[in-house]
Design a protein around this motif. Structure first.
Motif, PDB file in Angstrom:
ATOM      1  N   TYR A 833       0.854  -1.191   0.000  1.00 46.37           N
ATOM      2  CA  TYR A 833       0.000   0.000   0.000  1.00 46.37           C
ATOM      3  C   TYR A 833       0.888   1.238   0.000  1.00 46.37           C
ATOM      4  O   TYR A 833       1.929   1.268   0.668  1.00 46.37           O
ATOM      5  N   PHE A 834       0.431   2.232  -0.734  1.00 48.47           N
ATOM      6  CA  PHE A 834       1.206   3.469  -0.831  1.00 48.47           C
ATOM      7  C   PHE A 834       0.433   4.577  -0.142  1.00 48.47           C
ATOM      8  O   PHE A 834      -0.795   4.632  -0.234  1.00 48.47           O
ATOM      9  N   MET A 835       1.150   5.440   0.558  1.00 45.29           N
ATOM     10  CA  MET A 835       0.504   6.544   1.252  1.00 45.29           C
ATOM     11  C   MET A 835       1.240   7.834   0.904  1.00 45.29           C
ATOM     12  O   MET A 835       2.460   7.910   1.055  1.00 45.29           O
ATOM     13  N   GLU A 836       0.467   8.809   0.407  1.00 47.71           N
ATOM     14  CA  GLU A 836       1.082  10.086   0.039  1.00 47.71           C
ATOM     15  C   GLU A 836       0.267  11.213   0.646  1.00 47.71           C
ATOM     16  O   GLU A 836      -0.958  11.263   0.456  1.00 47.71           O
ATOM     17  N   ALA A 837       0.937  12.099   1.368  1.00 47.79           N
ATOM     18  CA  ALA A 837       0.222  13.203   2.025  1.00 47.79           C
ATOM     19  C   ALA A 837      -0.269  14.194   0.974  1.00 47.79           C
ATOM     20  O   ALA A 837       0.435  14.435  -0.025  1.00 47.79           O
ATOM     21  N   ASP A 838      -1.453  14.750   1.203  1.00 44.94           N
ATOM     22  CA  ASP A 838      -2.022  15.725   0.245  1.00 44.94           C
ATOM     23  C   ASP A 838      -1.147  16.959   0.185  1.00 44.94           C
ATOM     24  O   ASP A 838      -0.531  17.342   1.172  1.00 44.94           O
TER      25      ASP A 838
END
Ligand code: GLA
Length: 838
Positions: A833-838
């Motif tokens: 899973y990839f998580m990128e902050a807005d």
């Protein structure tokens, strides 16, 4: 910071305090190690004295039948003292840190306070690698001393001040990208043995940036007679209570770093090795914690040793219910003669404490290893994606085959091609040729240079495998120098993998191998070296030492002298070839320790490349070591060590959390799988920075492995969930991230899933209009054209939610239906899973 207030010593880091004091009789009483007791700089001397008074134990009478220190001090029983160092002979019946035989034959030692001073910066150990402070801040000196072959350095017997005998300071200094990480303070406390024949220097180093304190001791013979050292361990921690747990990391070949929790409720528990190297049976890293500490909460000590040889960790509960922990060189089989004027240095021990459970402790250790152990050009440089020839070809290759493999590698996106074992002498199998480091012209007619040039022409870097500490009986080297092997004259020698160890206690052998390896490393444009070591010690005996000394006892020095010789060789070569990326290896992870990491920025963690096994192994390493030093490769399925079949996804997902590479015959991959690997390598490159430099967090461990790696600025993260064994009728699953910024909102997503229809077996017939026999030509034909789509996760949520509540994932297949919103999650399946902050 370090503060001395009238014989009370306070070592302070942002989260921890370490305190001890001098008792009126002259012994050092350990007062405290744990959560910070406040900044000592803000306290008056009087307040520090008051703290020490409150923390110190009160004594009035002798205890039970314990021995009193002397007639006048009846209440001082060494057996019940929490002390900074312990010795034999004065009534301390616990496991002791120091045991000496003095010139008069007496085995009693009693070290009393003499002096102390605070020094700026880090002094290198003269004979061993040690942690270091970055010299870029101008305060500290790098541990860049050329290693001497003997551990003993001379001291001026008259005043005990040491003068380094054989140190040749090199002018090579390391390059570091982060000058902020260097500040280290040092406390030196000198004790004098009651007889006056020796002094003990205790060195403490405070690494504030990572809440780590390291310790070493030096024994100085300032008398006129010989002292025999039976044990000189590196660190001692005395706790006031029993009931601790100790996690040790045991294992075997292909099964390294399995965490075991031991109860320290009574008696003595020991984790130690006589393998001669740190060994896969018990890593020198251990954790100590009280009942109730968990991954995320509670106090936890992490302790490691910067040493690659026989080590010893013990925890013991005394008759009075106190716990003592010790770490250092294993006394079993060890002894060392210290002549007047000589000094013996123990290896440096590393200690940290965190109140945030195993995670907090691990993060301190990760930071410490990255900033103060790993050094040199490669410290912060992006690691190339490599392809290693071992599992692709083993010993069976020639230049043509290697080039075919390398071309496929180039096409897949590989950046570094590594030729493993089999390229030198008559090395067609593992029974021969170690020591004969000239190229096998039958396999490589144009030599190393020819192959290296061709690999470079393809646009890749080139690396190779060596095993410089070994000698095969069937080798030209052995025929020329049988006395260079570690063996006992006149006795049959035991062998491991058909090979013997070189006698690295012998300086001539070390010099020869330095020259020999220098020739190899400069014979072509070599960018990477895998330094292997494939057997543990047996028949421990140095023919060279026997030729130098006539006391039979001198062989007690052989195992340690071997390690000193190894360090001299490794350090000299890694400094001489600073552009080469060195990778340590010993049948996988049989020598995975901080000593190796001082010179090699990464280590091959295990010969087991099965991702299901690897997830436990890598998790084991993660307690004490950052993933940026743990090498991990994608290999073939079925796996060569376990014969387990796993999807490429899982092999990739596990390997990218370490130093990522491939080790398989890419030429034999089917087209679709090859394309998939190619896409994955591209994906890795896009996320390499996060995966290599991020902080690694464990989530669930066991049947499910749940990992998160978070970029230093916490704006990006990669998560992974792996299931070892499927549970029937269990569609629910969730992913809980760790380490994110709770206040940020993240885009959480997974990649498109395309599943080979054959992985559903004959369930294909529930959807196919015609009957398909599993494994038939028709089945294969359909698989070529039809893939089954699977779930794709996509959600926006706060870091808080992702960490505390977790994302509920699409339902897993549970035997009642499957569509594009279902998670195919059989044995050994995983998701990233990839998580990128807005
Ligand atoms: C050891 C290493 C392997 C490989 C072989 C070569 O087992 O761990 O990776 O290099 O040696 O002989």
């Amino acid at each position: 910071m370090i503060r001395i207030a009238d014989r009370v010593f306070t070592l302070d880091t942002p989260d921890t305090t370490y305190m001890f004091r001098v008792l009126p009789e002259g012994h050092l009483e350990h007062l405290y190690y744990g959560a910070s007791l406040g900044d000592p700089a803000e306290k008056t001397d009087e307040e520090i004295q008051e703290d020490a008074e409150a923390l110190g134990e009160k004594r009035e009478f002798p205890q039970g039948n314990a021995i009193s220190w002397d007639e006048e001090h009846q209440s001082l029983c060494m057996e019940d003292l929490r002390s900074e160092i312990s010795t034999t002979g004065k009534g301390d019946l616990r496991d002791t840190m120091i045991s000496l035989i003095h010139a008069d034959g007496g085995r009693t030692s009693d070290f009393l306070y003499e002096s102390s001073e605070i020094r700026e910066g880090k002094e290198p150990l003269e004979t061993l690698p040690s942690s270091y402070a970055d010299p870029a801040d101008g305060k500290a000196e790098h541990a860049e001393t050329a290693l001497t072959n003997a551990s003993a350095v001379s001291a001026d017997a008259s005043d005990g001040k040491e003068e380094l005998a054989e140190t040749a300071l090199t002018d090579a200094s390391p390059v570091s990208a982060n000058p902020a990480h260097g500040k280290v303070e040092q406390l030196v406390v000198t004790l004098r043995e009651a007889s006056g024949d020796c002094r003990l220097e205790l060195h403490y180093y405070v690494f504030e940036d990572c809440d780590v304190i390291t310790r070493t001791v030096k024994l100085i013979n300032c008398g006129s007679g010989k002292i025999q050292i039976r044990r000189l361990l590196s660190a001692q921690l005395d706790f006031e209570t029993a009931g601790y747990k100790m996690s040790v990391f045991t294992g075997a070949w292909a099964r390294e770093m399995q965490r075991h929790e031991l109860d320290i409720s009574g008696g003595r528990v020991v984790s130690s090795t006589t393998a001669g190297i740190s060994s896969n049976a018990c890593n020198p890293f251990v954790m100590l914690y009280p009942e109730g500490t968990s991954e995320t909460a509670g106090g936890c000590y992490g302790i490691n040793l910067i040493y690659s040889g026989n080590h010893y960790e013990s925890a013991e509960v005394s008759r009075f219910g106190k716990t003592r922990f010790l770490t250092g060189i294993n006394p079993e089989g060890f002894s060392w003669q210290l002549l007047p004027g000589e000094i013996f240095e123990a290896p440096e021990a590393v200690m940290t404490w965190s109140g945030s459970g195993f995670t907090g402790m691990s993060l301190h250790m990760h930071h410490f290893v990255r900033e103060h152990i790993v050094r040199g050009e490669w410290k912060h440089k992006a690691r190339p994606v490599l392809l290693n020839s071992w599992e692709a070809a083993y010993f069976k290759f020639d230049e043509k085959k290697l080039l075919r493999l390398a071309k496929a590698g180039k096409d897949a996106g590989i950046e570094l091609f590594v030729m493993d074992d089999g390229w030198f002498g008559t090395r067609d199998d593992d029974t021969q040729a170690l020591g004969d480091w000239t190229v096998n012209k039958k396999k490589l007619p144009d030599g190393l240079k020819g192959l290296a040039d061709k690999i470079h022409a393809l646009g890749m870097d080139f690396g190779l495998w060596v095993e410089p500490e070994m000698i095969s009986a069937n080798s030209d080297l052995y025929r020329a120098h049988p006395d260079w092997a570690m063996q006992i004259p006149g006795r049959q020698h035991a062998e491991g993998r058909h090979q013997m160890l070189l006698d690295l206690a012998n300086p001539e052998v070390v010099d020869y191998m330095i020259d020999c390896m220098s020739d190899v490393f400069s014979s072509a444009d070599i960018n990477y070296v895998k330094w292997d070591m494939n057997r543990v010690m047996s028949d421990v005996y140095s023919p060279w030492l026997a030729s130098q000394r006539d006391d039979a006892e001198c062989q007690g020095e052989t195992a340690h002298r071997y390690i000193l010789g190894y360090y001299r060789m490794l350090k000299t070569l890694t400094e001489k070839f600073p552009h080469i990326l060195f990778e340590g290896c010993a049948s996988g992870g049989c020598r995975f320790d901080l000593g190796v990491l001082c010179c090699c920025p990464q280590i091959w963690a295990s010969d087991d490349t099965d991702p299901v096994e690897r997830s436990t192994i890598q998790e084991g390493y993660s307690y004490g070591y950052p993933m940026s030093v743990v090498s991990a490769h994608v290999s073939a399925s079925p796996n060569h060590q376990t014969l387990r079949e796993t999807p490429l996804d899982t092999r990739f997902n596990v390997a990218v959390f370490g130093v990522f590479g491939c080790e398989m015959n890419l030429c034999d991959m089917d087209h679709r799988e090859f394309q998939e690997l190619k896409e994955k390598i591209l994906l890795y490159k896009a996320w390499r920075d996060v995966l290599q430099n991020g902080d690694f967090y464990r989530g669930r461990t066991g049947r499910i492995h749940e990992w998160t790696c978070v970029a230093p600025d916490r704006k990006k993260a990669v998560g992974m969930i792996l299931q070892e064994k499927a549970v029937p009728n269990a569609p629910f699953e969730q992913f809980r991230a760790r380490g994110l910024d709770g206040g940020l909102r993240y885009h959480f997503y997974s990649l498109e899933q395309k599943r080979d229809i054959r992985s559903f077996g004959d369930l294909v017939n529930t959807a196919s209009p015609v009957h398909v026999k599993p494994g038939s030509f028709l089945h294969r034909l359909i698989a070529d054209f039809v893939t089954m789509p699977g779930e794709q996760e996509e959600v926006r949520a706060s870091g808080r939610l992702l960490m505390d509540a977790g994302v509920k994932l699409a339902p897993g297949y549970a035997g009642t239906g499957y569509n594009e919103n279902t998670r195919y999650f059989a044995d050994g399946c995983s998701r990233m899973y990839f998580m990128e902050a807005d």
